[in-house]
Design a protein around this motif. Structure first.
Motif, mmCIF file in Angstrom:
data_model
loop_
_atom_site.group_PDB
_atom_site.id
_atom_site.type_symbol
_atom_site.label_atom_id
_atom_site.label_comp_id
_atom_site.label_asym_id
_atom_site.label_seq_id
_atom_site.Cartn_x
_atom_site.Cartn_y
_atom_site.Cartn_z
ATOM 1 N N THR A 153 0.893 -1.282 -0.045
ATOM 2 C CA THR A 153 0.130 0.101 0.025
ATOM 3 C C THR A 153 0.835 1.351 -0.008
ATOM 4 O O THR A 153 0.560 2.274 -0.828
ATOM 5 N N ASP A 177 0.797 4.130 -3.024
ATOM 6 C CA ASP A 177 0.676 5.426 -2.727
ATOM 7 C C ASP A 177 1.801 6.347 -2.910
ATOM 8 O O ASP A 177 1.569 7.456 -3.227
ATOM 9 N N TYR A 192 0.724 7.466 8.080
ATOM 10 C CA TYR A 192 -0.188 6.211 7.790
ATOM 11 C C TYR A 192 0.851 5.050 7.873
ATOM 12 O O TYR A 192 0.709 3.879 8.241
ATOM 13 N N TYR A 246 -6.213 3.079 7.500
ATOM 14 C CA TYR A 246 -7.279 2.857 6.535
ATOM 15 C C TYR A 246 -7.753 4.088 5.989
ATOM 16 O O TYR A 246 -7.901 4.230 4.642
ATOM 17 N N THR A 292 -5.168 6.139 3.854
ATOM 18 C CA THR A 292 -4.705 5.609 2.796
ATOM 19 C C THR A 292 -5.996 5.757 1.524
ATOM 20 O O THR A 292 -5.589 6.241 0.398
#
Length: 315
Positions: free
Chosen positions: A103, A107, A135, A163, A166
């Motif tokens: 993730t 990102d 995060y 979450y 994200t």
């Protein structure tokens, strides 16, 4: 009645295998396309796509091993439901760490695209990096907390923060990229043919990923075991999103790159009392207005940042 944990694990493994097959196919198509490119596309996008594939592969292998442990090797001693409930097991921690790494990497690419398309503005890069740092720290904190005998009380707060940020970074960067494309092409009548496909690619790619994270966030907040399904599905979806952006931009979502690059196009400037201008040999008087200056200014900024239909992911 909620889905049992063992059934959620099996459904997640099935969907992960399905999406991984899609990702693997799209990866080879993307690699074939990028090998024909030069510059930043080969230097950055190929390693990033390959790393996303390696992480998704490792995550899938771990989930297969966990399924064998739960339903074959320890089915009579521990049971599948109890096995998946143990979030402190080494395989569960490794699987979660791979998900977080996947993730953050995806990102990071989104933030980099946004930074490049906005003419390398430091404000975009700084804000994006701050959110990534926050995060990312919260995500790896969750892994560390689960590794303890008694997880800390604020672990689930960190999960929610992870979450939420994200999804926030995906939606905000997609919005900023789409806005930049709109501003660059809104004064160019013929640019509409290239503006719409690229705009659709950006919005659809961000929506696919953001929707997946939103489903994961909702399942976590409601305490549903569907969160374990989404945890296994999102890693290949990240790779699918990456590949779709490259492929759709390359093929112009229904248009051919050669069609746009083979013949030069004139820019039509329609104004009150001014004739349409094109590449004719006849002398034409063009009255410069404020709108024309805006067009020229946006065109120069677009040229400097290489913002065209092929360069949205090339950045």
């Amino acid at each position: 009645m909620g889905i049992p944990l063992d059934k959620a694990a099996l459904v997640g493994l099935f969907l992960q295998t399905l999406f991984y097959g899609v990702f693997l196919t799209l990866y080879w198509l993307t690699l074939f396309v990028l090998l024909k490119k030069t510059g930043i596309q080969r230097q950055l996008l190929i390693p990033v796509g390959t790393l996303l594939l390696f992480i998704a592969t490792a995550h899938l292998i771990l989930e297969f091993v966990r399924a064998l442990e739960a339903f074959v090797f320890q089915v009579n001693t521990l049971g599948a439901d109890a096995y998946y409930s143990n979030l402190a097991s080494p395989l569960a921690l490794a699987s979660l760490a791979l998900y977080i790494t996947q993730t953050i990497l995806a990102d990071g690419v989104v933030v980099w695209r946004c930074y490049m398309i906005h003419n390398r503005r430091l404000l975009v890069a700084i804000l994006g990096c701050i959110v990534l740092l926050i995060y990312g720290t919260s995500g790896y904190y969750v892994v560390w907390s689960f590794s303890r005998t008694h997880p800390l009380g604020n672990t689930y707060i960190s999960i929610t923060i992870f979450y939420t940020l994200t999804m926030l970074i995906s939606v905000s960067c997609t919005t900023l990229i789409a806005w930049r494309i709109y501003r660059t092409h809104r004064f160019i009548p013929k640019g509409l043919a290239t503006f719409l496909p690229v705009f659709i690619v950006v919005v659809e790619s961000g929506a696919l990923y953001a929707t997946s994270v939103l489903a994961l966030l909702v399942a976590t907040l409601t305490g549903s075991n569907a969160q374990y399904i989404m945890l296994t599905v999102i890693p290949p979806i990240v790779g699918i999103t990456f590949c779709l952006i490259v492929l759709q931009v390359h093929f112009h979502v229904g248009g051919s790159p050669s069609e746009h690059s083979a013949k030069p196009r004139g820019i039509l400037l329609r104004e009150r009392g001014v004739r349409d201008t094109d590449f004719s040999n006849q002398p034409i008087t063009v009255h410069i207005t404020e709108e024309t200056e805006i067009v020229q200014s946006d065109m120069m900024r677009g040229k400097n940042s290489q913002l065209d239909s092929e360069g949205v992911f090339q950045v």
